[in-house]
Design a protein around this motif. Structure first.
Motif, PDB file in Angstrom:
ATOM      1  N   ILE A 106      41.934  63.702  41.093  1.00  0.00           N
ATOM      2  CA  ILE A 106      40.769  64.071  41.899  1.00  0.00           C
ATOM      3  C   ILE A 106      39.835  62.874  42.073  1.00  0.00           C
ATOM      4  CG2 ILE A 106      38.676  65.493  41.917  1.00  0.00           C
ATOM      5  CD1 ILE A 106      40.401  67.723  40.670  1.00  0.00           C
ATOM      6  N   ILE A 107      39.625  62.123  40.996  1.00  0.00           N
ATOM      7  CA  ILE A 107      38.758  60.945  41.075  1.00  0.00           C
ATOM      8  C   ILE A 107      39.357  59.907  42.022  1.00  0.00           C
ATOM      9  CG2 ILE A 107      37.905  58.967  39.740  1.00  0.00           C
ATOM     10  CD1 ILE A 107      37.480  60.929  37.414  1.00  0.00           C
ATOM     11  N   ILE A 108      40.671  59.693  41.937  1.00  0.00           N
ATOM     12  CA  ILE A 108      41.329  58.735  42.827  1.00  0.00           C
ATOM     13  C   ILE A 108      41.213  59.198  44.279  1.00  0.00           C
ATOM     14  CG2 ILE A 108      43.589  57.822  43.491  1.00  0.00           C
ATOM     15  CD1 ILE A 108      44.228  57.713  40.464  1.00  0.00           C
ATOM     16  N   LEU A 109      41.411  60.482  44.528  1.00  0.00           N
ATOM     17  CA  LEU A 109      41.299  61.014  45.885  1.00  0.00           C
ATOM     18  C   LEU A 109      39.892  60.824  46.451  1.00  0.00           C
ATOM     19  CD1 LEU A 109      42.649  62.634  48.185  1.00  0.00           C
ATOM     20  CD2 LEU A 109      41.753  64.676  47.083  1.00  0.00           C
ATOM     21  N   VAL A 110      38.877  61.077  45.646  1.00  0.00           N
ATOM     22  CA  VAL A 110      37.499  60.891  46.098  1.00  0.00           C
ATOM     23  C   VAL A 110      37.226  59.416  46.394  1.00  0.00           C
ATOM     24  CG1 VAL A 110      35.086  61.008  45.335  1.00  0.00           C
ATOM     25  CG2 VAL A 110      36.597  62.960  45.001  1.00  0.00           C
ATOM     26  N   MET A 111      37.746  58.529  45.547  1.00  0.00           N
ATOM     27  CA  MET A 111      37.547  57.096  45.780  1.00  0.00           C
ATOM     28  C   MET A 111      38.238  56.650  47.071  1.00  0.00           C
ATOM     29  SD  MET A 111      37.855  55.650  41.897  1.00  0.00           S
ATOM     30  CE  MET A 111      37.824  53.956  42.383  1.00  0.00           C
ATOM     31  N   VAL A 112      39.449  57.159  47.338  1.00  0.00           N
ATOM     32  CA  VAL A 112      40.148  56.810  48.579  1.00  0.00           C
ATOM     33  C   VAL A 112      39.361  57.311  49.786  1.00  0.00           C
ATOM     34  CG1 VAL A 112      42.221  57.345  49.937  1.00  0.00           C
ATOM     35  CG2 VAL A 112      42.432  56.617  47.563  1.00  0.00           C
ATOM     36  N   LEU A 113      38.827  58.517  49.705  1.00  0.00           N
ATOM     37  CA  LEU A 113      38.034  59.045  50.817  1.00  0.00           C
ATOM     38  C   LEU A 113      36.766  58.227  51.040  1.00  0.00           C
ATOM     39  CD1 LEU A 113      38.458  62.880  50.293  1.00  0.00           C
ATOM     40  CD2 LEU A 113      39.451  61.455  52.082  1.00  0.00           C
ATOM     41  N   ILE A 114      36.139  57.790  49.977  1.00  0.00           N
ATOM     42  CA  ILE A 114      34.946  56.950  50.110  1.00  0.00           C
ATOM     43  C   ILE A 114      35.313  55.613  50.749  1.00  0.00           C
ATOM     44  CG2 ILE A 114      33.242  55.619  48.780  1.00  0.00           C
ATOM     45  CD1 ILE A 114      33.081  58.030  46.875  1.00  0.00           C
ATOM     46  N   LEU A 115      36.417  55.002  50.320  1.00  0.00           N
ATOM     47  CA  LEU A 115      36.852  53.740  50.923  1.00  0.00           C
ATOM     48  C   LEU A 115      37.210  53.930  52.402  1.00  0.00           C
ATOM     49  CD1 LEU A 115      39.032  52.214  48.065  1.00  0.00           C
ATOM     50  CD2 LEU A 115      36.794  51.439  48.866  1.00  0.00           C
ATOM     51  N   TYR A 116      37.833  55.051  52.733  1.00  0.00           N
ATOM     52  CA  TYR A 116      38.161  55.348  54.126  1.00  0.00           C
ATOM     53  C   TYR A 116      36.890  55.476  54.964  1.00  0.00           C
ATOM     54  CZ  TYR A 116      39.936  57.883  58.173  1.00  0.00           C
ATOM     55  OH  TYR A 116      40.231  58.286  59.433  1.00  0.00           O
ATOM     56  N   THR A 117      35.882  56.151  54.427  1.00  0.00           N
ATOM     57  CA  THR A 117      34.613  56.298  55.143  1.00  0.00           C
ATOM     58  C   THR A 117      33.948  54.948  55.357  1.00  0.00           C
ATOM     59  OG1 THR A 117      34.342  58.473  54.130  1.00  0.00           O
ATOM     60  CG2 THR A 117      32.384  57.473  55.092  1.00  0.00           C
ATOM     61  N   ILE A 118      33.968  54.108  54.365  1.00  0.00           N
ATOM     62  CA  ILE A 118      33.383  52.767  54.500  1.00  0.00           C
ATOM     63  C   ILE A 118      34.139  51.966  55.548  1.00  0.00           C
ATOM     64  CG2 ILE A 118      33.041  50.571  53.287  1.00  0.00           C
ATOM     65  CD1 ILE A 118      32.426  52.244  50.764  1.00  0.00           C
ATOM     66  N   ALA A 119      35.460  52.078  55.565  1.00  0.00           N
ATOM     67  CA  ALA A 119      36.257  51.353  56.561  1.00  0.00           C
ATOM     68  C   ALA A 119      35.937  51.844  57.974  1.00  0.00           C
ATOM     69  CB  ALA A 119      37.745  51.528  56.258  1.00  0.00           C
ATOM     70  N   ILE A 120      35.794  53.143  58.145  1.00  0.00           N
ATOM     71  CA  ILE A 120      35.460  53.688  59.467  1.00  0.00           C
ATOM     72  C   ILE A 120      34.082  53.214  59.910  1.00  0.00           C
ATOM     73  CG2 ILE A 120      34.953  55.839  60.712  1.00  0.00           C
ATOM     74  CD1 ILE A 120      37.909  55.322  60.366  1.00  0.00           C
ATOM     75  N   TRP A 121      33.117  53.227  59.005  1.00  0.00           N
ATOM     76  CA  TRP A 121      31.770  52.754  59.357  1.00  0.00           C
ATOM     77  C   TRP A 121      31.791  51.286  59.753  1.00  0.00           C
ATOM     78  CZ3 TRP A 121      28.673  55.185  54.755  1.00  0.00           C
ATOM     79  CH2 TRP A 121      28.397  56.529  55.044  1.00  0.00           C
ATOM     80  N   SER A 122      32.505  50.467  59.006  1.00  0.00           N
ATOM     81  CA  SER A 122      32.541  49.038  59.340  1.00  0.00           C
ATOM     82  C   SER A 122      33.278  48.815  60.657  1.00  0.00           C
ATOM     83  CB  SER A 122      33.187  48.241  58.209  1.00  0.00           C
ATOM     84  OG  SER A 122      34.522  48.670  58.018  1.00  0.00           O
TER      85      SER A 122
END
Length: 156
Positions: free
Chosen positions: A98-114
């Motif tokens: 679950i922690i890994i999944l949340v971290m991947v989603l956060i990284l994906y969101t940061i990539a989309i914003w950038s």
């Protein structure tokens, strides 16, 4: 640097110390004062005993021996003892996933914003470039041709 190593080793020891609770006997009993008619609160006693020894005498009595020396027969029928087993490695695995999944989603969101920011900058630079004057404006030519056709003399 040495303090970091000590902190890491201490955290490993603390995590390793939590693995003994895969099997336990959990007894929910009234407080010893309830037998003496001075309180009605309940307490939880846990012990690391085999399933056949999960009872009031083997789990609770070592904790309250001095308080209820002769009144154990009044205290134990009020206790509810249950032997519990759980798989902490499975629980830790699920939590880690679950922690890994949340971290991947956060990284994906940061990539989309950038990526959005880069595309906005690119659109701004494209719209700011001056348009070339070599190509004539076709809309103006069409309106002129249409107006000339409307005013032509029908006799010619």
């Amino acid at each position: 640097m040495d303090s970091k190593i000590i902190i890491i080793l201490m955290s490993l020891v603390l995590v390793k110390a939590q693995f003994f609770e895969d099997r336990r006997c959990r007894c929910v009993c009234p407080s010893p004062a309830a037998v003496l008619n001075t309180s009605t609160t309940r307490q939880i006693y846990t012990g690391n005993v085999p399933p056949n020894l999960c009872n009031c005498e083997d789990v609770v009595f070592p904790f309250i021996r001095e308080e209820l020396e002769g009144k154990l027969y009044m205290f134990c029928p009020r206790c509810e003892c249950v032997y519990q087993t759980r798989n902490t490695s499975l629980i830790m695995g699920v939590v880690s996933m679950i922690i890994i999944l949340v971290m991947v989603l956060i990284l994906y969101t940061i990539a989309i914003w950038s990526l959005k920011a880069v595309l906005r900058r690119r659109n701004r630079t494209v719209s700011r470039t001056p348009e070339s004057t070599e190509q004539p404006d076709t809309t103006e030519q069409r309106t002129e041709e249409t107006s000339l056709l409307l005013w032509d003399d029908p006799d010619n």
